[in-house]
Design a protein around this motif. Structure first.
Motif, PDB file in Angstrom:
ATOM      1  N   PRO A   7       0.784  -1.214  -0.041  1.00  0.00           N
ATOM      2  CA  PRO A   7       0.043  -0.068  -0.044  1.00  0.00           C
ATOM      3  C   PRO A   7       0.890   1.044   0.127  1.00  0.00           C
ATOM      4  O   PRO A   7       1.881   1.197   0.468  1.00  0.00           O
ATOM      5  CB  PRO A   7      -0.817  -0.336   1.258  1.00  0.00           C
ATOM      6  CG  PRO A   7      -0.185  -1.176   2.194  1.00  0.00           C
ATOM      7  CD  PRO A   7       0.729  -2.010   1.161  1.00  0.00           C
ATOM      8  N   PHE A  60       0.398   5.822  -1.044  1.00  0.00           N
ATOM      9  CA  PHE A  60      -0.772   7.191  -1.075  1.00  0.00           C
ATOM     10  C   PHE A  60       0.063   8.030  -2.116  1.00  0.00           C
ATOM     11  O   PHE A  60       1.281   8.094  -2.049  1.00  0.00           O
ATOM     12  CB  PHE A  60      -1.083   7.613   0.487  1.00  0.00           C
ATOM     13  CG  PHE A  60      -1.504   6.516   1.359  1.00  0.00           C
ATOM     14  CD1 PHE A  60      -2.896   6.403   1.237  1.00  0.00           C
ATOM     15  CD2 PHE A  60      -0.602   5.714   1.867  1.00  0.00           C
ATOM     16  CE1 PHE A  60      -3.239   5.378   2.003  1.00  0.00           C
ATOM     17  CE2 PHE A  60      -1.190   4.550   2.872  1.00  0.00           C
ATOM     18  CZ  PHE A  60      -2.625   4.559   2.948  1.00  0.00           C
ATOM     19  N   ALA A 108      -0.448   8.864   5.008  1.00  0.00           N
ATOM     20  CA  ALA A 108       0.199   7.709   4.913  1.00  0.00           C
ATOM     21  C   ALA A 108       0.777   7.328   6.425  1.00  0.00           C
ATOM     22  O   ALA A 108       1.012   6.194   6.757  1.00  0.00           O
ATOM     23  CB  ALA A 108       1.496   7.814   3.885  1.00  0.00           C
ATOM     24  N   ALA A 122      -1.727   5.635   8.333  1.00  0.00           N
ATOM     25  CA  ALA A 122      -2.021   4.293   7.883  1.00  0.00           C
ATOM     26  C   ALA A 122      -0.986   3.372   8.489  1.00  0.00           C
ATOM     27  O   ALA A 122      -1.194   2.385   8.773  1.00  0.00           O
ATOM     28  CB  ALA A 122      -1.843   4.244   6.218  1.00  0.00           C
ATOM     29  N   SER A 180      -6.189   1.978  -5.647  1.00  0.00           N
ATOM     30  CA  SER A 180      -6.664   0.723  -4.684  1.00  0.00           C
ATOM     31  C   SER A 180      -7.282   1.205  -3.528  1.00  0.00           C
ATOM     32  O   SER A 180      -6.601   2.355  -3.143  1.00  0.00           O
ATOM     33  CB  SER A 180      -5.437  -0.114  -4.590  1.00  0.00           C
ATOM     34  OG  SER A 180      -5.845  -1.224  -3.623  1.00  0.00           O
ATOM     35  N   GLY A 181      -8.097   0.887  -2.929  1.00  0.00           N
ATOM     36  CA  GLY A 181      -8.705   1.448  -1.672  1.00  0.00           C
ATOM     37  C   GLY A 181      -9.335   2.664  -2.070  1.00  0.00           C
ATOM     38  O   GLY A 181     -10.073   2.924  -3.047  1.00  0.00           O
ATOM     39  N   ASP A 182      -9.567   3.608  -1.001  1.00  0.00           N
ATOM     40  CA  ASP A 182     -10.487   4.803  -0.954  1.00  0.00           C
ATOM     41  C   ASP A 182      -9.538   5.833  -1.761  1.00  0.00           C
ATOM     42  O   ASP A 182      -8.484   6.374  -1.324  1.00  0.00           O
ATOM     43  CB  ASP A 182     -10.415   5.381   0.501  1.00  0.00           C
ATOM     44  CG  ASP A 182     -11.376   6.343   0.805  1.00  0.00           C
ATOM     45  OD1 ASP A 182     -11.924   7.138  -0.237  1.00  0.00           O
ATOM     46  OD2 ASP A 182     -11.875   6.502   1.678  1.00  0.00           O
ATOM     47  N   GLU A 220      -5.274   6.237  -2.060  1.00  0.00           N
ATOM     48  CA  GLU A 220      -4.721   4.793  -1.744  1.00  0.00           C
ATOM     49  C   GLU A 220      -4.296   4.380  -3.159  1.00  0.00           C
ATOM     50  O   GLU A 220      -5.033   4.571  -4.344  1.00  0.00           O
ATOM     51  CB  GLU A 220      -5.609   4.056  -1.187  1.00  0.00           C
ATOM     52  CG  GLU A 220      -5.712   4.472   0.526  1.00  0.00           C
ATOM     53  CD  GLU A 220      -6.561   3.615   1.228  1.00  0.00           C
ATOM     54  OE1 GLU A 220      -6.040   2.111   1.399  1.00  0.00           O
ATOM     55  OE2 GLU A 220      -7.792   3.470   1.340  1.00  0.00           O
ATOM     56  N   ARG A 242      -1.790   0.937  -4.757  1.00  0.00           N
ATOM     57  CA  ARG A 242      -1.233  -0.298  -4.713  1.00  0.00           C
ATOM     58  C   ARG A 242       0.171  -0.041  -5.468  1.00  0.00           C
ATOM     59  O   ARG A 242       0.201   0.196  -6.306  1.00  0.00           O
ATOM     60  CB  ARG A 242      -1.679  -1.468  -5.146  1.00  0.00           C
ATOM     61  CG  ARG A 242      -1.129  -2.891  -5.130  1.00  0.00           C
ATOM     62  CD  ARG A 242      -1.497  -4.101  -5.482  1.00  0.00           C
ATOM     63  NE  ARG A 242      -2.726  -3.836  -6.576  1.00  0.00           N
ATOM     64  CZ  ARG A 242      -4.037  -3.944  -6.467  1.00  0.00           C
ATOM     65  NH1 ARG A 242      -4.627  -4.322  -5.275  1.00  0.00           N
ATOM     66  NH2 ARG A 242      -4.816  -3.872  -7.372  1.00  0.00           N
ATOM     67  N   ASP A 302      -9.695   0.849  10.315  1.00  0.00           N
ATOM     68  CA  ASP A 302      -9.556   1.300   8.565  1.00  0.00           C
ATOM     69  C   ASP A 302      -9.096   2.642   8.740  1.00  0.00           C
ATOM     70  O   ASP A 302      -9.260   3.465   9.784  1.00  0.00           O
ATOM     71  CB  ASP A 302     -10.872   0.965   7.885  1.00  0.00           C
ATOM     72  CG  ASP A 302     -12.060   1.891   8.371  1.00  0.00           C
ATOM     73  OD1 ASP A 302     -11.757   3.066   8.616  1.00  0.00           O
ATOM     74  OD2 ASP A 302     -13.185   1.288   8.330  1.00  0.00           O
ATOM     75  N   LEU A 303      -8.442   3.182   7.739  1.00  0.00           N
ATOM     76  CA  LEU A 303      -8.038   4.401   7.612  1.00  0.00           C
ATOM     77  C   LEU A 303      -8.921   5.606   7.919  1.00  0.00           C
ATOM     78  O   LEU A 303      -8.567   6.387   8.720  1.00  0.00           O
ATOM     79  CB  LEU A 303      -7.346   4.554   6.146  1.00  0.00           C
ATOM     80  CG  LEU A 303      -6.726   5.889   5.826  1.00  0.00           C
ATOM     81  CD1 LEU A 303      -5.505   6.084   7.117  1.00  0.00           C
ATOM     82  CD2 LEU A 303      -6.001   5.904   4.574  1.00  0.00           C
TER      83      LEU A 303
END
Length: 153
Positions: free
Chosen positions: A27, A29, A55, A58, A78-80, A85, A87, A120-121
């Motif tokens: 992960p 950002f 970050a 996270a 990826s993600g929010d 976010e 990958r 979660d974030l």
């Protein structure tokens, strides 16, 4: 290519900088359009600072420390998207531009780390203990070659 903000543990930083390998993808950002819209900023530096803070939160939620590597590279959404976010695929340590590490005394970080742990974030980001840490404790800038001083336990 853009700036990627990648939260790491000290052991992961030591493995990567010392010539070892990290588990990729991982992960990260970035100051993407989603983050800029969510935080209502058009200023590049402000957006990058927000991505750094995101970050760091996270990292706090995942492993209890705020240690963020900033690298040039490309990530896959990826993600929010509101938190930028990504990958991140494998990068060489040579892509690292800076490392940001906790300035505060570990005792001052514990309440926020405890509050963020395993959440979660979005939930960690909104926690009062995390907000207090972000408001009262800065991250210190270090050059990529200074990694050894940041992994001493």
């Amino acid at each position: 290519m853009s700036l990627l903000f990648i939260p790491l543990t000290p052991a992961e930083l030591a493995a990567w900088a010392g010539g070892g390998r990290l588990g990729w993808p991982r992960p990260g950002f970035t100051a993407n359009a989603g983050l800029r819209a969510a935080f209502e900023t058009g200023d590049e530096e402000e957006a990058e600072h927000i991505a750094l803070l995101v970050a760091s939160v996270a990292g706090l939620a995942r492993h209890g420390v705020r240690l963020v590597v900033v690298a040039e590279g490309v990530g896959e959404p990826s993600g929010d998207p509101d938190f930028g976010e990504l990958r991140v695929s494998e990068l060489p340590y040579a892509a690292v531009q800076a490392i940001f590490a906790e300035e505060a005394d570990p005792a001052a970080v514990r309440p926020a780390a405890s509050a963020a742990s395993g959440r979660d974030l979005a939930a960690a980001w909104d926690d009062p203990a995390v907000i207090a840490l972000l408001e009262n404790a800065d991250l210190l800038w270090h050059g990529p070659e200074e990694w050894g001083a940041l992994v001493v336990s």
